[in-house]
Design a protein around this motif. Structure first.
Motif, PDB file in Angstrom:
ATOM      1  N   THR A   1      13.482  41.110   0.807  1.00  0.00           N
ATOM      2  CA  THR A   1      13.622  41.147   2.267  1.00  0.00           C
ATOM      3  C   THR A   1      15.092  41.093   2.673  1.00  0.00           C
ATOM      4  OG1 THR A   1      11.472  40.190   2.603  1.00  0.00           O
ATOM      5  CG2 THR A   1      13.040  39.874   4.385  1.00  0.00           C
TER       6      THR A   1
ATOM      7  N   PHE B   1       3.395  39.485  11.255  1.00  0.00           N
ATOM      8  CA  PHE B   1       2.323  40.282  10.666  1.00  0.00           C
ATOM      9  C   PHE B   1       1.213  40.447  11.679  1.00  0.00           C
ATOM     10  CE2 PHE B   1       4.370  39.149   6.768  1.00  0.00           C
ATOM     11  CZ  PHE B   1       4.101  40.197   5.905  1.00  0.00           C
TER      12      PHE B   1
ATOM     13  N   ASN C   1       5.266  32.221   5.668  1.00  0.00           N
ATOM     14  CA  ASN C   1       5.117  33.184   4.564  1.00  0.00           C
ATOM     15  C   ASN C   1       3.929  32.808   3.680  1.00  0.00           C
ATOM     16  OD1 ASN C   1       6.062  34.104   1.570  1.00  0.00           O
ATOM     17  ND2 ASN C   1       6.747  35.557   3.115  1.00  0.00           N
TER      18      ASN C   1
ATOM     19  N   TYR D   1       0.522  33.507   5.709  1.00  0.00           N
ATOM     20  CA  TYR D   1       0.001  34.887   5.808  1.00  0.00           C
ATOM     21  C   TYR D   1      -0.532  35.357   4.467  1.00  0.00           C
ATOM     22  CZ  TYR D   1       2.955  38.452   3.498  1.00  0.00           C
ATOM     23  OH  TYR D   1       3.535  39.268   2.574  1.00  0.00           O
ATOM     24  N   LYS D   2       0.116  34.944   3.365  1.00  0.00           N
ATOM     25  CA  LYS D   2      -0.348  35.416   2.053  1.00  0.00           C
ATOM     26  C   LYS D   2      -1.709  34.786   1.701  1.00  0.00           C
ATOM     27  CE  LYS D   2       4.253  36.570   0.110  1.00  0.00           C
ATOM     28  NZ  LYS D   2       4.384  38.009  -0.051  1.00  0.00           N
TER      29      LYS D   2
ATOM     30  N   PRO E   1       5.846  42.803   7.018  1.00  0.00           N
ATOM     31  CA  PRO E   1       6.361  42.196   8.246  1.00  0.00           C
ATOM     32  C   PRO E   1       7.036  43.229   9.155  1.00  0.00           C
ATOM     33  CG  PRO E   1       7.741  41.578   6.362  1.00  0.00           C
ATOM     34  CD  PRO E   1       6.596  42.357   5.820  1.00  0.00           C
TER      35      PRO E   1
ATOM     36  N   SER F   1       6.220  44.021   1.847  1.00  0.00           N
ATOM     37  CA  SER F   1       6.187  43.065   0.740  1.00  0.00           C
ATOM     38  C   SER F   1       6.293  43.869  -0.548  1.00  0.00           C
ATOM     39  CB  SER F   1       4.874  42.285   0.765  1.00  0.00           C
ATOM     40  OG  SER F   1       4.757  41.574  -0.445  1.00  0.00           O
ATOM     41  N   ARG F   2       6.964  43.289  -1.549  1.00  0.00           N
ATOM     42  CA  ARG F   2       7.053  44.016  -2.831  1.00  0.00           C
ATOM     43  C   ARG F   2       5.681  44.172  -3.475  1.00  0.00           C
ATOM     44  NH1 ARG F   2      11.496  40.096  -4.741  1.00  0.00           N
ATOM     45  NH2 ARG F   2      10.283  38.922  -3.184  1.00  0.00           N
TER      46      ARG F   2
HETATM   47  C1  LIG Z   1       6.915  39.670   3.253  1.00  0.00           C
HETATM   48  C2  LIG Z   1       7.166  39.180   1.877  1.00  0.00           C
HETATM   49  O1  LIG Z   1       6.773  38.077   1.513  1.00  0.00           O
HETATM   50  O2  LIG Z   1       7.865  40.023   1.081  1.00  0.00           O
HETATM   51  P1  LIG Z   1       8.023  39.892  -0.513  1.00  0.00           P
HETATM   52  O3  LIG Z   1       6.638  39.684  -1.041  1.00  0.00           O
HETATM   53  O4  LIG Z   1       8.660  41.188  -0.915  1.00  0.00           O
HETATM   54  O5  LIG Z   1       8.929  38.720  -0.786  1.00  0.00           O
END
Ligand SMILES: CC(=O)OP(=O)(O)O
Ligand SMILES: CC(C)(COP(=O)(O)OP(=O)(O)OC[C@H]1O[C@@H](n2cnc3c(N)ncnc32)[C@H](O)[C@@H]1OP(=O)(O)O)[C@@H](O)C(=O)NCCC(=O)NCCS
Length: 321
Positions: free
Chosen positions: A126, A150, A270, A273-274, A287, A300-301
């Motif tokens: 990010t 998000f 963070n 949301y995950k 995002p 996100s990767r």
């Molecule tokens: C939005 C996010 O958490 O990005 P990454 O998983 O790339 O760190």
């Protein structure tokens, strides 16, 4: 009509130019190929022809533009503009090196009006994705910080989660600003905002430095004239579950019915949301960066081609706001 269909209807056939700096990444090129085929937008893929073709595999590149920074005919103009916009912070020599970084190159295309928006972050962190935008595109007048939200989608359910991407430890005034901007962006997703300022405490059930930050954000909002409902500090269950709200909160237009969630810091945002995405089965679109002069969005990767596709649709919609 579901929200993604209505967002697609807004942009189809308009040829909005969206730059994808990661033209060497198969997930990105797959999404770009589909977006071009459906006439959703005009993808600009950054990379050498060989790299982009290798990433495309059997996917068609018809309708996609490919730009290789090393052979770009406006590179000198871009260097001059980067030196000018960074006002004494970047020398010409440094600028010449920076524009060969795909995220700086793509951001400069947006800054110079050669693309309308940018989507990156499938292979970059990010920080590396958004730093050029923070330095070059900058926030809109009246907005001090950008943040990443998000859109959390599952069936008919739609929620906004913020900040999940940018500011590790926002101040109370940052939280107030995020609440106001989150309410504004919610309307793009047809959500009539009811904003909860989240905490591990509900209405004074704990009193610590961390909860004070949220109650101070509430005080800032209370001193303003706002056209949406908000409340805090609220735990997630008090914000979301009507039965819990009844036991924990009196007289709230938000508790038990919140649909926009402002997290007190980046750890909670963070992680939150995950969890909703991976355990709750929500599609997490973003995002999406709020408050920038032009749309630049991170991925996100861990994203799939579908996530890249969704983020690009939103980015193109942001260019119309
Ligand atoms: C939005 C996010 O958490 O990005 P990454 O998983 O790339 O760190
Ligand atoms: C976003 C982030 C990269 C910025 O940090 P940084 O590069 O060290 O930024 P700096 O503090 O050096 O600031 C660089 C520029 O960006 C600006 N900036 C930094 N944060 C900003 C924000 N939230 N909004 C607007 N501008 C911002 C600064 O004002 C500065 O501008 P200037 O160079 O014109 O003076 C950093 O906060 C970060 O890593 N956040 C967490 C990202 C992350 O990993 N999220 C989880 C995954 S999504």
């Amino acid at each position: 009509m579901d929200i993604m269909t209505s967002l697609k209807n807004q942009i189809i056939g308009k040829n909005i130019r969206i730059v994808f700096p990661e033209g060497n990444e198969p997930r990105v090129v797959q999404a770009a190929s589909l977006l071009a085929r459906e006439n959703m937008l005009k993808p600009i893929l950054i990379g050498s022809i060989e790299e982009v073709q290798a990433a495309a595999g059997t996917y068609s590149l018809e309708g996609c533009e490919i730009i290789d920074p090393k052979h770009y005919n406006k590179l000198d103009e871009m260097v001059t503009e980067l030196v000018a916009v960074r006002k004494g912070k970047v020398t010409e020599e440094q600028a010449r090196e920076l524009v060969l970084n795909v995220n700086y190159f793509g951001t400069m295309l947006v800054h110079m009006g050669l693309a309308a928006g940018l989507v990156s972050g499938a292979i970059h962190s990010t920080g590396d994705t958004v730093r050029p935008a923070l330095q070059i595109i900058k926030t809109k007048p009246g907005i001090s910080k950008t943040f990443g939200y998000f859109a959390m989608l599952r069936g008919d359910e739609r929620y906004i989660f913020a900040d999940c991407a940018i500011n590790p430890n926002p101040s109370s005034s940052d939280l107030a600003e995020f609440a106001i901007e989150s309410a504004r962006v919610a309307r793009m997703f047809d959500i009539e905002p009811k904003v909860a300022l989240l905490s591990f405490s509900t209405k004074g059930s704990a009193k610590t430095e961390e909860t004070k930050k949220v109650t101070e954000a509430m005080e800032i909002l209370n001193g303003m004239e706002l056209d949406f409902d908000y409340d805090g500090e609220l735990q997630f269950d008090a914000a979301f579950v009507p039965a819990v709200a009844k036991t924990k909160v009196k007289d709230s237009k938000v508790a038990g019915q919140a649909n926009v969630f402002v997290f007190p810091d980046l750890n909670s945002g963070n992680i939150g949301y995950k969890i909703a995405q991976r355990l709750g089965g929500f599609e997490a679109v973003g995002p999406i960066l709020a408050g920038l002069n032009k749309p630049v969005n991170d991925l996100s990767r861990g994203c799939s081609p579908e996530d890249v596709y969704g983020t690009a649709i939103i980015t193109a919609n942001q260019t119309l706001l």
